[in-house]
Design a protein around this motif. Structure first.
Motif, PDB file in Angstrom:
ATOM      1  N   ARG A 111      -5.957  -3.181   3.109  1.00 59.84           N
ATOM      2  CA  ARG A 111      -5.601  -2.726   1.764  1.00 59.84           C
ATOM      3  C   ARG A 111      -6.650  -1.776   1.202  1.00 59.84           C
ATOM      4  N   GLY A 112      -7.920  -2.170   1.295  1.00 57.85           N
ATOM      5  CA  GLY A 112      -8.983  -1.338   0.753  1.00 57.85           C
ATOM      6  C   GLY A 112     -10.239  -2.145   0.524  1.00 57.85           C
ATOM      7  N   ALA A 113     -11.301  -1.440   0.132  1.00 61.32           N
ATOM      8  CA  ALA A 113     -12.607  -2.061  -0.068  1.00 61.32           C
ATOM      9  C   ALA A 113     -12.576  -3.105  -1.178  1.00 61.32           C
ATOM     10  N   TRP A 114     -11.621  -3.011  -2.066  1.00 58.31           N
ATOM     11  CA  TRP A 114     -11.518  -3.941  -3.189  1.00 58.31           C
ATOM     12  C   TRP A 114     -10.973  -5.303  -2.763  1.00 58.31           C
ATOM     13  N   CYS A 115     -10.425  -5.421  -1.574  1.00 58.55           N
ATOM     14  CA  CYS A 115      -9.702  -6.619  -1.126  1.00 58.55           C
ATOM     15  C   CYS A 115     -10.648  -7.611  -0.437  1.00 58.55           C
ATOM     16  N   PRO A 116     -10.876  -8.798  -1.016  1.00 61.33           N
ATOM     17  CA  PRO A 116     -11.786  -9.761  -0.393  1.00 61.33           C
ATOM     18  C   PRO A 116     -11.296 -10.227   0.984  1.00 61.33           C
ATOM     19  N   TYR A 117      -9.990 -10.399   1.151  1.00 61.66           N
ATOM     20  CA  TYR A 117      -9.446 -10.809   2.453  1.00 61.66           C
ATOM     21  C   TYR A 117      -9.760  -9.737   3.502  1.00 61.66           C
ATOM     22  N   CYS A 118      -9.546  -8.478   3.155  1.00 62.00           N
ATOM     23  CA  CYS A 118      -9.791  -7.383   4.101  1.00 62.00           C
ATOM     24  C   CYS A 118     -11.267  -7.307   4.464  1.00 62.00           C
ATOM     25  N   ASN A 130       2.460  -1.262  -0.260  1.00 59.17           N
ATOM     26  CA  ASN A 130       2.475  -1.570  -1.675  1.00 59.17           C
ATOM     27  C   ASN A 130       2.583  -0.231  -2.394  1.00 59.17           C
ATOM     28  N   GLU A 131       3.511  -0.107  -3.304  1.00 60.70           N
ATOM     29  CA  GLU A 131       3.758   1.194  -3.929  1.00 60.70           C
ATOM     30  C   GLU A 131       2.859   1.518  -5.117  1.00 60.70           C
ATOM     31  N   ASP A 132       2.481   0.522  -5.938  1.00 63.86           N
ATOM     32  CA  ASP A 132       1.743   0.842  -7.153  1.00 63.86           C
ATOM     33  C   ASP A 132       0.692  -0.221  -7.419  1.00 63.86           C
ATOM     34  N   PRO A 133      -0.553   0.017  -7.040  1.00 60.52           N
ATOM     35  CA  PRO A 133      -1.071   1.228  -6.414  1.00 60.52           C
ATOM     36  C   PRO A 133      -0.650   1.319  -4.945  1.00 60.52           C
ATOM     37  N   LEU A 134      -0.697   2.512  -4.402  1.00 56.07           N
ATOM     38  CA  LEU A 134      -0.237   2.771  -3.041  1.00 56.07           C
ATOM     39  C   LEU A 134      -1.298   2.366  -2.019  1.00 56.07           C
ATOM     40  N   TYR A 135      -0.953   1.418  -1.153  1.00 53.48           N
ATOM     41  CA  TYR A 135      -1.828   1.040  -0.044  1.00 53.48           C
ATOM     42  C   TYR A 135      -1.002   0.339   1.023  1.00 53.48           C
ATOM     43  N   LEU A 136      -1.589   0.217   2.216  1.00 51.71           N
ATOM     44  CA  LEU A 136      -0.965  -0.534   3.301  1.00 51.71           C
ATOM     45  C   LEU A 136      -1.301  -2.004   3.137  1.00 51.71           C
ATOM     46  N   ALA A 174     -10.284  -0.818  15.994  1.00 53.31           N
ATOM     47  CA  ALA A 174     -10.269   0.293  15.042  1.00 53.31           C
ATOM     48  C   ALA A 174      -9.461  -0.160  13.826  1.00 53.31           C
ATOM     49  N   ALA A 175      -9.831   0.348  12.662  1.00 53.60           N
ATOM     50  CA  ALA A 175      -9.146  -0.037  11.426  1.00 53.60           C
ATOM     51  C   ALA A 175      -8.933   1.198  10.560  1.00 53.60           C
ATOM     52  N   LEU A 176      -8.012   1.085   9.618  1.00 52.59           N
ATOM     53  CA  LEU A 176      -7.817   2.175   8.660  1.00 52.59           C
ATOM     54  C   LEU A 176      -7.242   1.651   7.369  1.00 52.59           C
ATOM     55  N   TRP A 177      -7.424   2.457   6.332  1.00 51.99           N
ATOM     56  CA  TRP A 177      -6.894   2.163   5.007  1.00 51.99           C
ATOM     57  C   TRP A 177      -6.764   3.439   4.208  1.00 51.99           C
ATOM     58  N   VAL A 178      -6.275   3.317   2.970  1.00 48.62           N
ATOM     59  CA  VAL A 178      -6.028   4.506   2.146  1.00 48.62           C
ATOM     60  C   VAL A 178      -7.248   4.937   1.341  1.00 48.62           C
ATOM     61  N   ASP A 179      -8.287   4.120   1.300  1.00 50.20           N
ATOM     62  CA  ASP A 179      -9.472   4.476   0.521  1.00 50.20           C
ATOM     63  C   ASP A 179     -10.036   5.822   0.973  1.00 50.20           C
ATOM     64  N   ASP A 180     -10.737   6.490   0.062  1.00 49.23           N
ATOM     65  CA  ASP A 180     -11.281   7.815   0.347  1.00 49.23           C
ATOM     66  C   ASP A 180     -12.512   7.746   1.258  1.00 49.23           C
ATOM     67  N   GLU A 181     -12.986   8.913   1.655  1.00 49.08           N
ATOM     68  CA  GLU A 181     -14.088   8.996   2.611  1.00 49.08           C
ATOM     69  C   GLU A 181     -15.367   8.344   2.089  1.00 49.08           C
ATOM     70  N   LYS A 182     -15.736   8.615   0.839  1.00 46.92           N
ATOM     71  CA  LYS A 182     -16.983   8.060   0.298  1.00 46.92           C
ATOM     72  C   LYS A 182     -16.909   6.538   0.227  1.00 46.92           C
ATOM     73  N   THR A 183     -15.817   6.002  -0.280  1.00 50.30           N
ATOM     74  CA  THR A 183     -15.659   4.547  -0.367  1.00 50.30           C
ATOM     75  C   THR A 183     -15.755   3.925   1.018  1.00 50.30           C
TER      76      THR A 183
END
Length: 133
Positions: A40-47, A110-116, A69-78
Motif C-alpha cells: 500500500r505504501g510507507a504509511w501502512c504498518p502491515y506493509c 483502492n481508489e481513494d486514495p489510489l494505491y495497490l 522485489a516489491a513495489l508501491w505507488v509512493d513517490d521516489e523520495k518516500t
C-alpha cells in the motif's frame, strides 16, 4: 481481470528503483525463484512489517535461491527514505501505476486514495506463478 493463478505467466513489470536503474520482473530474478510484493505504501504498518520480515529473511531466502522485489505507488523520495530507514537490500519500486498493475495481475486497487492493496506472488524460475495471495 482475476488475480493471476498458479501456472499463469507473470507479466513483465518495470520497477523504478530510487537512485538506480529500473529493473524488470520477473527477468531480474535471473532464473531463480522470485517473490513479488505489492504494498500500500510507507504509511501502512502491515506493509512495513511485511517488508521488514522479508529483509530479515533475506539471507535464508538467498541460500535457497529466492529473490524478492516489491513495489508501491509512493513517490521516489518516500521510497528512498523508507528503503534507507529500514535497511532494505531488495528492490522496492516507486510510483507504480496502480490501475495498470491491476489490469496485468488482477491485484486489488483502492481508489481513494489510489494505491495497490497488499498482494504477493511466488514465481518459479521460468516466471510462472506458483502462489498468489
Amino acid at each position: 481481470m482475476p488475480l493471476l493463478h498458479p501456472g499463469d505467466t507473470f507479466p513483465q513489470l518495470t520497477l523504478n528503483i530510487p537512485g538506480a536503474q529500473a529493473i524488470q520482473v520477473p527477468d531480474s530474478f535471473a532464473g531463480e525463484f522470485g517473490v513479488v510484493l505489492f504494498n500500500r505504501g510507507a504509511w501502512c504498518p502491515y506493509c512495513t512489517a511485511q517488508l521488514r520480515a522479508f529483509q530479515r529473511a533475506g539471507d535464508s531466502l538467498a541460500q535457497v535461491g529466492v529473490r524478492v522485489a516489491a513495489l508501491w505507488v509512493d513517490d521516489e523520495k518516500t521510497t528512498a527514505d523508507f528503503t534507507a530507514r529500514h535497511g532494505l537490500t531488495f528492490p522496492l519500486g516507486h510510483s507504480a501505476d496502480a490501475r495498470a498493475i491491476a489490469r496485468l495481475t488482477g491485484a486489488f486497487v483502492n481508489e481513494d486514495p489510489l494505491y495497490l492493496q497488499s498482494t504477493g506472488f511466488v514465481l518459479d524460475p521460468q516466471g510462472k506463478v506458483i502462489v498468489s495471495v
